[in-house]
Design a protein around this motif. Structure first.
Motif, short mmCIF file in Angstrom:
data_model
loop_
_atom_site.label_atom_id
_atom_site.label_comp_id
_atom_site.label_asym_id
_atom_site.label_seq_id
_atom_site.Cartn_x
_atom_site.Cartn_y
_atom_site.Cartn_z
N LEU A 338 0.83 -1.20 0.00
CA LEU A 338 0.00 0.00 0.00
C LEU A 338 0.87 1.26 0.00
O LEU A 338 0.50 2.29 -0.59
N PHE A 339 2.02 1.17 0.62
CA PHE A 339 2.89 2.34 0.77
C PHE A 339 3.60 2.72 -0.53
O PHE A 339 4.23 3.76 -0.61
N VAL A 341 1.91 3.24 -3.30
CA VAL A 341 0.97 4.00 -4.14
C VAL A 341 0.52 5.29 -3.46
O VAL A 341 -0.58 5.78 -3.68
N GLY A 342 1.41 5.86 -2.62
CA GLY A 342 1.14 7.18 -2.07
C GLY A 342 0.33 7.20 -0.80
O GLY A 342 -0.29 8.22 -0.48
N ILE A 343 0.32 6.09 -0.05
CA ILE A 343 -0.37 6.05 1.24
C ILE A 343 0.63 5.66 2.32
O ILE A 343 1.40 4.72 2.13
N GLY A 344 0.64 6.41 3.43
CA GLY A 344 1.57 6.13 4.51
C GLY A 344 0.85 5.89 5.82
O GLY A 344 -0.38 6.04 5.92
N LEU A 351 -3.87 6.06 8.65
CA LEU A 351 -3.40 6.22 7.27
C LEU A 351 -3.43 7.69 6.86
O LEU A 351 -4.24 8.48 7.35
N GLU A 352 -2.55 8.03 5.92
CA GLU A 352 -2.53 9.37 5.36
C GLU A 352 -1.96 9.29 3.95
O GLU A 352 -1.24 8.35 3.61
N ARG A 358 5.94 7.91 -3.73
CA ARG A 358 5.29 8.61 -4.84
C ARG A 358 3.90 9.00 -4.38
O ARG A 358 3.36 8.43 -3.44
N SER A 359 3.30 9.97 -5.02
CA SER A 359 1.95 10.39 -4.65
C SER A 359 0.92 9.45 -5.26
O SER A 359 1.24 8.67 -6.19
#
Length: 467
Positions: A338-339, A341-344, A351-352, A358-359
């Motif tokens: 998941l990280f 594709v722009g999710i941290g 999640l954010e 990458r965004s």
């Protein structure tokens, strides 16, 4: 607690207070424990319900993420010319992104035939003997029987009301004036060049309302040049395309155009077809919101002093959710987690959107299809969340088990309270029985004492001590 009788009447002692104090000493501490347990169980049920509700909302979003069709949609941006809407467009999941200029040169239309015969009124008789009309347009046709002595308006009704009518409508136009005329106007909805109305008959009496005469040649119905059936014609980037209807399917592969209005002059509509990146990003935003709400709800109900504080099941569930986020997915190109594709993940486990790798927009732009595989593939993230949430929420899942257990405890608590109430009633009854005997005995002793004192007072030489 019900009062059986009023104790102490005979003796004058405050036996009621003694009885109530004794009963309360047994009753009140136990009732406080009952209420405390009821409150604890009820608050735990409420906490579980809140967590379950937040997980159900997350589950709804996960189901959308697990559906591959939500990652194959296309977005169509259509800018109409200043004169208004000239065309609409629909695309399927195979449409190739691109930009097009579209011009509408001509709309499709069906044909219209008008009688030349000088009927003076709708009640004019058309055929004395009757006959049969055959009405056709393109590859469609139907027959209408004309009754003997049928008038113009009766023939109109016979055609309009025919069960086999494929799309032909008949009207009568009355011109009025000094020399009034009634004209039969027959319109077909079968469009496309070469699909003009043809009306033939089986008797010369019906030639006046046919396009071809019984004996050959032209009939009394004619189709003006402007009323002939015609194709719709559009231009896509200057290439002319025709269709027998106003719908152009696959004029551009996997796109369907519907012509609405003829372009004014050289004006065009501007169409841009792209992957539905906006729709997918919105879905990802909904996932982030639902996940964070679930984590926040669990944190709230497990904090110090809360109903589920120290709950091992909640800790385990939160760990499982976090571990599922970190699932490594194969078959999604360069996106493994998941990280990518722009999710941290924040320090508090929420999640954010993040641009560390990458965004989200960059991921969707660089490889839209692989983002879909990361979520909705056979081993994708959504599948892992689906399995976890089904275990927790569906059928005999852990939440169902815990809710049933707490409800059972509440029911048992009510049974225990009823048993306790019964014991307190029995205790009070026993105390009243004992104190009733004491009350009688003291009353008797007081009565005997009063009698002896009275008798002594009557003896000669007896002096009552006034002190």
């Amino acid at each position: 607690m019900a009062i059986i009788t009023s104790a102490g009447v005979g003796s004058g002692l405050d036996l009621e207070s003694i009885i109530q104090a004794t009963v309360n000493a047994e009753d009140l501490p136990r009732m406080k424990r009952f209420e405390a347990s009821k409150t604890r169980f009820t608050v735990q049920l409420s906490g579980l319900g809140a967590v379950k509700s937040s997980l159900s909302a997350l589950q709804d979003i996960i189901k959308k993420l697990a559906d591959p069709e939500n990652f194959t949609k296309r977005s169509n941006t259509l800018v109409q010319p200043a004169s208004g809407e000239i065309i609409s467009v629909a695309s399927n999941s195979s449409a190739t992104p691109g930009s097009f200029n579209i011009k509408v040169n001509q709309l499709a239309q069906g044909s219209r035939a008008t009688t030349n015969a000088a009927f003076t009124a709708p009640t004019d008789v058309v055929s004395a003997a009757g006959g049969k009309l055959t009405i056709a347009a393109g590859d469609k046709s139907f027959e209408v029987d004309v009754a003997a002595g049928a008038t113009l308006e009766e023939i109109r009704a016979a055609i309009n009301d025919s069960a086999d009518n494929f799309g032909v409508s008949v009207n009568i136009i009355n011109t009025g004036g000094v020399t009034p005329e009634s004209k039969l106007v027959i319109t077909s909805n079968v469009s496309g060049t070469g699909n003009d109305l043809t009306i033939s008959n089986d008797t010369a009496e019906l030639d006046s309302i046919s396009t071809s005469a019984f004996g050959g040649g032209a009939g009394g119905l004619t189709i003006a040049a402007a009323d002939q059936a015609q194709d719709a014609i559009i231009e896509v980037d200057g290439i002319a395309i025709s269709s027998s209807t106003n719908i152009f399917k696959d004029a551009v592969q996997d796109l369907t155009f519907t012509a609405k209005k003829v372009s004014e002059g050289t004006e065009t509509a501007k169409l841009t077809v792209d992957y539905d990146k906006t729709g997918v990003e919105k879905l990802m935003d909904e996932f982030i919101t639902a996940y964070n709400n679930a984590i926040g709800t669990m944190d709230y109900h497990t904090k110090t002093g809360a109903a589920l504080y120290g709950d091992a099941g909640m800790r385990s569930l939160k760990n499982q959710l976090t571990n599922t986020l970190s699932t490594v997915v194969s078959g999604a190109g360069g996106f493994e987690t998941l990280f990518d594709v722009g999710i941290g993940l924040t320090k508090d486990g929420k999640l954010e959107k993040s641009s560390l790798v990458r965004s989200v927009n960059e991921a969707l732009t660089s490889n839209y299809a692989d983002v879909g595989k990361l979520f909705s593939g056979d081993s994708g993230l959504a599948k892992g969340f689906e399995t976890l949430l089904e275990t927790q929420l569906e059928g005999k899942g852990s939440f169902k088990f815990r809710e049933e257990s707490l409800n059972k405890s509440l029911r048992q608590l009510e049974d225990d309270k009823l048993s306790h109430d019964y014991r307190m009633t029995q205790l009070e009854a026993g105390l009243r029985a004992k104190y009733a005997n004491l009350d009688v005995l003291i009353a008797q002793m007081q009565s005997s004492g009063s009698y002896i004192t009275q008798q002594l007072a009557n003896l000669p030489g007896f002096t009552r001590n006034k002190n």
